[in-house]
Design an enzyme around this catalytic site. Structure first.
Site, PDB file in Angstrom:
ATOM      1  N   ILE B 473       0.834  -1.208   0.000  1.00 30.38           N
ATOM      2  CA  ILE B 473       0.000   0.000   0.000  1.00 30.38           C
ATOM      3  C   ILE B 473       0.865   1.253   0.000  1.00 30.38           C
ATOM      4  O   ILE B 473       0.394   2.340   0.315  1.00 30.38           O
ATOM      5  CB  ILE B 473      -0.961   0.004   1.203  1.00 30.38           C
ATOM      6  CG1 ILE B 473      -0.184   0.033   2.535  1.00 30.38           C
ATOM      7  CG2 ILE B 473      -1.886  -1.203   1.164  1.00 30.38           C
ATOM      8  CD1 ILE B 473      -1.080   0.308   3.744  1.00 30.38           C
ATOM      9  N   GLY B 516       3.051  -6.230   8.625  1.00 31.18           N
ATOM     10  CA  GLY B 516       3.046  -6.849   7.310  1.00 31.18           C
ATOM     11  C   GLY B 516       4.354  -7.563   7.033  1.00 31.18           C
ATOM     12  O   GLY B 516       4.376  -8.784   6.828  1.00 31.18           O
ATOM     13  N   PRO B 597      16.828   0.349   3.802  1.00 33.35           N
ATOM     14  CA  PRO B 597      16.949   1.634   4.489  1.00 33.35           C
ATOM     15  C   PRO B 597      16.295   2.792   3.740  1.00 33.35           C
ATOM     16  O   PRO B 597      15.750   3.705   4.364  1.00 33.35           O
ATOM     17  CB  PRO B 597      18.460   1.865   4.604  1.00 33.35           C
ATOM     18  CG  PRO B 597      19.134   0.722   3.969  1.00 33.35           C
ATOM     19  CD  PRO B 597      18.115  -0.300   3.553  1.00 33.35           C
ATOM     20  N   GLY B 666       8.409  -3.800  13.231  1.00 32.51           N
ATOM     21  CA  GLY B 666       7.657  -3.062  12.218  1.00 32.51           C
ATOM     22  C   GLY B 666       7.873  -1.555  12.287  1.00 32.51           C
ATOM     23  O   GLY B 666       7.694  -0.955  13.333  1.00 32.51           O
ATOM     24  N   GLU B 669       4.227   2.340  11.755  1.00 35.25           N
ATOM     25  CA  GLU B 669       3.404   3.306  12.488  1.00 35.25           C
ATOM     26  C   GLU B 669       4.183   4.119  13.517  1.00 35.25           C
ATOM     27  O   GLU B 669       3.771   5.218  13.881  1.00 35.25           O
ATOM     28  CB  GLU B 669       2.259   2.570  13.198  1.00 35.25           C
ATOM     29  CG  GLU B 669       1.288   1.957  12.213  1.00 35.25           C
ATOM     30  CD  GLU B 669       0.370   0.953  12.872  1.00 35.25           C
ATOM     31  OE1 GLU B 669      -0.782   1.294  13.125  1.00 35.25           O
ATOM     32  OE2 GLU B 669       0.808  -0.195  13.133  1.00 35.25           O
TER      33      GLU B 669
END
Ligand code: FES
Ligand code: FES
Lengths: 181, 704
Positions: B473, B516, B597, B666, B669
């Site tokens: 996404i 994900g 990165p 992750g 967020e």
């Protein structure tokens, strides 16, 4: 089939002519996306508020969602699909990829058309809201980060790719300056 | 200006993990070739236009569709009288049945903007014109959207994300503290605002329902859609090549997909429903409003004795949700007593759901603002306060940490920002008419992996085809997973073909929860391992192996696994106009091993941009009288434009998650978290006035 609500028009898109029959209410954005097969320009708001649908009409930046298709006859339309020159990405397209000036890519077609417009506007000496001196005899100031941020602010990016978008536009401006030298 | 990241364009380099390779689909995205859900050409396509309720609560007393049906090009109208019946039990494993999915099932209106009909026509213009002619009569009922912690309906939230913390005696520790902070913080509802409006194209192919849909979870969406429409899963296939952002808003089955499915089945035509921007605001979930009380108590040396964090958030009466504002309070700092409470107020609003960094974004604003207030009262460097409260083990759980790099983030961030030597007293720096201030905040962010499956085929030509129902996404998943597969198979980048974005591939976790890449990467590693073992016997090619990680993931020990960050901000404030501008943002992140990165830096930077927007701009406004969302467009719902954003320095500290086969955590967020508190703390440092309510609007800052 032409009645009171429809009309046959001709659009010049990326150098090719498209004869189409459109609903008179059809925006240029919808005509490009639905009728001429140019799905590059994106519909982020359909209200002139996000810039995702930005294209170049006779070289100038236009939000195609606020333009009626019937009003674009006789103009040279350039979409993101038409930015590459003979299948070679333009420097600003290449810089977007190399410097990651995109994430989801949905705003990118608009950002790129805008960037091409910005480079041309700046080269033509147009000032922006952050240009310090707009007097006619002031030497043409170089494109810096603040100028790019200001001039690219009609193109929203929710992924927040702005810092690398600015880098990519400056990178392309540098390259162009080098070519000009 | 910062230096450009080093980029490797050459192909075939091994190892692939750690290489800052540009996006696989980059060239497609800059040349308009990338295909999103609304870009796909389909024969005989009809278009649906949504009709939404204009009242916040009531009953539909009549629908007059005569003018609509007589309007040119209109094919049909679908409303509660003729809609397909849906399975009422459909929902999520965390929150139970989700009433938001029950579109057009009865005559009830339970929030303003609720879809009440779909008008389908040959062209989008005809559908819109037909929708405008539809007469929907409603008997309006009194609505309640008045949020507050003292609302009479307030009750405890679900505990699916863990029970309330009750460590030690909070009141006693507060009473024994030398310095106490007891403050209330408020955050508004915010919207994900992914640039791509939710769009679905649905058609029937024999018994199979085919959909191209903008979502964050092709498999999860297909499974839920199947349950909702009472179809076996193999008869539902959901695909999408590119998705124009999600930020939580596309994790579930969206209204576009439900409505397009009904229309495709009832009218036996391929149907596209592309939500308008206004409909995205009105019909896809927002982050709830929160009202939080934080109590901190410390001894004179800045050692925390008490952390109390009580958060109340709004939900709809139709669906449960957990905005876990108190997650950080349970894990970031050591304290003798830690008490958390999470409560909900059910209101007549659109059901709320995850928006990037649910819980932690509003929660960290409260907790990390309160920490700054504590430092102020202690007359201590807020950075030093955070150094003195480092826990040995999970402060509430008592479990060991796997890889805790919070202090390293603080140190590296402070060094890069130039924090040393800061005068910690407020309102000390003036430049012309501007007040200048700096602030900082930190956070943790839960990391784990969810079960997924992947299939890898060894092809006769020596290449490998990796298939997993992942989705990109904008995260860079397509590029990251290919790198992971190449390394796991021990081959060059060129030898791997990757297939994603198709529910038919098999069960896989979503692009959500910052999980994900950890979830999908693990499945690819497992399948590569199993395939390589299989190849040892020299079988005839092609050979395929499918592996599922459920068992491995479920058998991991219970431990505290988190990402960490420290964020530093410099702001200017114009006291005459109230305008806050962010001059500099520095973030240091411990997000495990970094697969790419270039892309992870982009994601963290983008997260920080969203944090900046949350601090200064974002706010859904409802009209109390009508119950309607009144700023449902980009002219009135503001988020950062290019000129609002300074160059941002987001970078990683060395980190490796031992409980993940690739060492990953992750990064999706955490960039968004802690930014609002850092900016609010900087505004206080500039002005001397605390900002305990977001966004930090002009009217909250302006001085007489
Ligand atoms: S789609 Fe035209 S400006 Fe948003
Ligand atoms: S790249 Fe996603 S909106 Fe700009």
């Amino acid at each position: 089939m032409t009645d009171a609500t429809r009309g046959a028009i001709s659009l010049q898109v990326n150098g090719a002519e498209h004869r189409i029959d459109v609903d008179n209410r059809r925006t240029l954005l919808d005509a490009l996306r639905e009728d001429t097969g140019h799905t590059g320009p994106k519909k982020g708001c359909d209200f002139g508020q996000c810039g995702a649908c930005t294209i170049l009409v006779d070289g100038r930046r236009v939000v195609s969602c606020l333009t009626l298709a019937v009003a674009a006859q006789g103009s040279e339309i350039t979409t993101v699909e038409g930015l590459a020159e003979k299948d070679e990405l333009r420097p600003v397209q290449e810089a977007f990829v190399r410097l990651d000036g995109l994430q989801c890519g949905f705003c990118t077609p608009g950002q790129l058309c805008s960037a091409v417009g910005v480079l041309a506007e700046h080269a033509a000496g147009w000032p922006s809201a952050v240009t310090a001196d707009v007097s006619p005899d002031c030497p043409h100031p170089p494109l810096d980060a603040d100028e790019v941020r200001e001039r690219m602010s009609g193109n929203l990016c929710r992924c927040g790719a702005y810092p690398s978008i600015v880098r990519a536009v400056l990178d392309a401006a540098d390259e162009r300056a080098e070519v000009a030298r | 200006m910062t230096t450009h990241p080093q980029v490797i364009d050459g192909l075939g380099a091994t190892p692939s993990i750690g290489s800052p390779r540009t996006r696989v689909e980059g060239e497609d995205k800059v040349s308009g070739k990338a295909r999103y859900a609304g870009d796909v050409q389909v024969e005989r396509l009809a278009h649906g236009a949504v009709v939404t309720a204009t009242v916040a609560r009531g009953r539909i007393s009549g629908i007059d569709d005569r003018a609509t049906l007589a309007s040119p090009g209109v094919i049909g109208v679908i409303d509660h009288r003729n809609a397909l019946r849906l399975n009422k039990e459909t929902g999520s494993p965390f929150f139970g049945p989700d009433g938001q999915l029950q579109l057009l099932q009865d005559d009830r209106v339970s929030h303003g903007g609720q879809p009440v009909a779909l008008v389908v026509a040959e062209t989008p213009e005809q559908a819109r014109a037909g929708a405008e002619l539809l007469r929907v009569s409603c008997v309006e009922e009194p609505h309640d959207i008045a949020f507050g912690p003292n609302h009479q309906a307030v009750r405890p939230a679900l505990t699916a994300f863990g029970p309330d913390a009750d460590k030690g005696d909070l009141e006693a520790e507060l009473a024994a503290s030398a310095v106490v902070v007891d403050e209330r913080y408020m955050t508004p509802a915010q919207h994900a605002c992914a640039m791509e409006p939710h769009t679905a194209t649905v058609w029937q192919e024999g018994v199979v329902l085919r959909a191209i849909d903008s979502n964050q979870a092709p498999y999860g969406v297909a499974a839920t859609l199947a349950t909702l429409f009472g179809k076996p899963l193999p008869e539902v296939r959901v695909q999408c090549e590119q998705v124009g952002g999600g930020f939580g808003s596309k994790t579930g089955v969206g209204p576009q997909l439900i409505l397009a499915t009904m229309a495709a089945v009832l009218l036996d035509r391929p149907v596209r429903v592309a939500l308008t921007r206004e409909e995205v605001f009105l019909t896809t979930s927002a982050r709830p409003r929160t009202d939080q009380r934080v109590r901190l108590g410390a001894d004179a040396g800045g050692r925390l004795r008490a952390i109390g964090h009580e958060a109340t958030f709004e939900i709809s009466g139709k669906a449960e949700f957990i905005e876990n504002c108190v997650e950080i309070a349970k894990t970031l700092y050591a304290a003798d007593a830690i008490r958390t409470r999470l409560s909900v107020v059910p209101l007549d609003i659109l059901p709320v759901a995850s928006v990037r960094a649910p819980g932690t974004a509003p929660g960290s604003f409260a907790l990390e603002s309160a920490m700054d207030e504590l430092a102020e009262r202690l007359e201590m460097d807020p950075l030093e306060l955070r150094r003195r409260n480092e826990p040995e083990t999970g402060p509430v759980s008592g479990l060991p940490f796997t890889s805790r790099r919070f202090q390293l983030c603080l140190t590296e961030g402070a060094r890069r920002f130039g924090w040393a030597g800061r005068d910690h007293r407020p309102r000390r720096t003036r430049q012309g008419r501007l007040l200048v201030g700096t602030g900082m905040a930190g956070t943790s962010f839960l990391t784990t992996a969810f079960p997924s499956s992947a299939t890898i085929t060894a092809e006769p030509d020596g290449t490998f085809t990796v298939a997993i129902a992942a989705i990109d996404i904008g995260t860079g998943a397509r590029t990251a997973l290919r790198a992971i597969a190449a390394d796991a198979l021990g081959v060059g980048w060129d030898s791997v073909h990757l297939k994603i974005g198709d529910s038919a591939i098999g069960p896989a976790w979503q692009s959500g929860g910052s999980l994900g890449t950890t979830s999908w990467g693990w499945a690819i590693v497992a399948a590569a391992r199993d395939l390589l073992a299989r190849l040892e016997s020299g079988p005839a090619l092609p050979v395929s192996v499918t592996s599922d990680t459920t068992e491995e993931i479920m058998s991991r020990p219970h431990r505290e696994r988190h990402s960490y960050s420290a964020v530093f901000a410099e702001v200017t404030v114009d006291p005459a106009t109230g305008e806050v501008r962010v001059r500099r943002l520095v973030g240091r992140f411990a997000v495990g091993r970094v697969v790419n990165p270039l892309m992870v830096r982009s994601q963290l930077t983008g997260g920080m941009v969203m944090g900046l927007s949350i601090a200064l701009q974002e706010e859904i406004v409802h009209d109390e009288a009508s119950g309607r969302h009144v700023n449902a467009d980009f002219a009135d719902y503001h988020f950062a434009a290019n000129a609002d954003v300074p160059f941002i320095d987001a970078d990683f500290v060395d980190d490796h998650e031992p409980d993940d086969p690739l060492g990953l955590k992750g990064p999706g967020e955490i960039g968004t978290v802690a930014v609002a508190a850092a900016i609010a703390n900087a505004v206080w440092h500039a002005t001397g006035k605390r900002q305990r309510e977001l966004p930090i609007r002009l009217d909250r800052v302006i001085e007489d």
